[in-house]
Write an enzyme that holds these catalytic residues in place. Structure first.
Site, PDB file in Angstrom:
ATOM      1  N   GLY A  26      74.516 -78.745  80.589  1.00  0.00           N
ATOM      2  CA  GLY A  26      73.825 -79.997  80.297  1.00  0.00           C
ATOM      3  C   GLY A  26      72.501 -80.045  81.030  1.00  0.00           C
ATOM      4  N   PHE A  67      73.050 -73.356  77.784  1.00  0.00           N
ATOM      5  CA  PHE A  67      73.247 -74.515  78.675  1.00  0.00           C
ATOM      6  C   PHE A  67      74.115 -75.591  78.034  1.00  0.00           C
ATOM      7  CE2 PHE A  67      68.796 -73.278  80.205  1.00  0.00           C
ATOM      8  CZ  PHE A  67      69.302 -72.366  81.112  1.00  0.00           C
ATOM      9  N   TYR A  73      68.130 -60.187  83.284  1.00  0.00           N
ATOM     10  CA  TYR A  73      69.269 -60.760  83.997  1.00  0.00           C
ATOM     11  C   TYR A  73      69.667 -59.783  85.104  1.00  0.00           C
ATOM     12  CZ  TYR A  73      70.169 -64.152  80.184  1.00  0.00           C
ATOM     13  OH  TYR A  73      70.080 -65.160  79.273  1.00  0.00           O
TER      14      TYR A  73
END
Length: 301
Positions: free
Chosen positions: A222, A218, A69
């Site tokens: 979605g 998520f 990340y």
């Protein structure tokens, strides 16, 4: 004004092995600006640091991160270290290995022998002498293949004291069974949210029966996935949100937490206001009618 009930603790707790966490945690992916899959512009460093500190103030004691990340000028692990070290005694940091990115941002996948280097990279960046939980993030190419060599390598690192507990991510029931035959698995981290397919719902329930935490990523986005919250939100989600006077993201989080006591949420944001909203979702209790509207084909947990 946010009341004391609108904290991560309002959703209850779960044990990851011997580590107790509040069921709403925090995902660090968006702290760096852009996305790992499209790094984009770097975030405002001080704002990201303030979001992390505020998350802990609101009761977050479970942070999900990864060495991969990072954006052009920001590292999620470095931001966590800068914001929170020396770490609170009850703060649990989960990271993940197998994927990696070189300094240019290009992706690569570790061999079993290279996993130790990835674990040590996370240790250095976070300033820790061991990692609380490490998830083996399974590549798409292994969805129908064995993970035994890689998971066995992590189990060896756990036995050596570099890792406390193990999990798997982007996994199938077959992966879980294979991993559990090698070492204890405390969590499964998969993509999941309103509208998830039936086979993933069955996997979620199976994890609960085994006492394994199920940690959706998520859950807010979605179908938007890495791109963030959906531009065109589901009408059922919007209807419930309007009726309650809350955001669609809060409805999605409340729905996620209703799936079972073993289900944890790790919503990520770099926005202080969104952070407060996400934590407040832990105090929301959707009714059976609202749940039926959001997932009409699903039996209630």
């Amino acid at each position: 004004m946010t009341s004391q009930t609108n904290t991560a603790a309002a959703a209850g707790t779960w044990k990851l092995g011997d580590l107790t966490v509040n069921r709403i945690g925090f995902g660090a992916m968006r702290l760096t600006g852009g996305r790992p899959f499209d790094p984009g512009e770097p975030s405002d460093r001080e704002r990201s640091i303030s979001v992390l500190r505020r998350a802990v103030e609101l009761g977050v004691n479970h942070i999900d991160t990864a060495a991969f990340y990072f954006s052009s000028k920001r590292s999620a692990n470095e931001l966590i270290n800068r914001a929170l070290a020396p770490y609170p005694d009850d703060l649990i940091i989960t990271t993940k290995v197998w994927p990696g990115r070189d300094p240019s941002g290009a992706w690569w996948w570790a061999t079993p022998e290279q996993l130790r280097g990835q674990v040590e990279e996370n240790l250095r960046q976070l300033g820790r002498d061991h990692l609380d939980i490490v998830n083996l993030r399974i590549p798409p190419s292994r969805q129908n293949g064995s993970i035994a060599e890689h998971f066995g390598a992590l189990a060896t690192l756990r036995d050596a004291g570099l890792i406390r507990h193990l999990g798997i991510s982007n996994a199938t029931p077959e992966h879980l069974a294979e991993a559990r035959a090698i070492a204890s698995v405390v969590c499964v981290q998969n993509s999941y949210g309103v509208g998830a397919p039936g086979n993933e719902q069955e996997f979620l329930r199976a994890c609960g029966e085994l006492g394994v935490a199920y940690v959706p990523f998520f859950a807010i986005a979605g179908a938007g996935r890495e791109a963030g919250a959906r531009a065109a939100e589901d009408e059922a989600v919007l209807d419930v949100a309007r009726a309650r006077g809350v955001s669609a993201a809060q409805v999605r989080l409340a729905w996620t937490l209703r799936q079972g006591p073993h289900v944890l949420a790790i919503p990520g944001t770099g926005d202080p206001a969104h952070l407060v909203e996400n934590m407040a979702a832990g105090a929301m209790r959707l009714s059976d009618d609202e749940m039926a509207r959001l997932s009409p084909q699903q039996d209630l947990a």
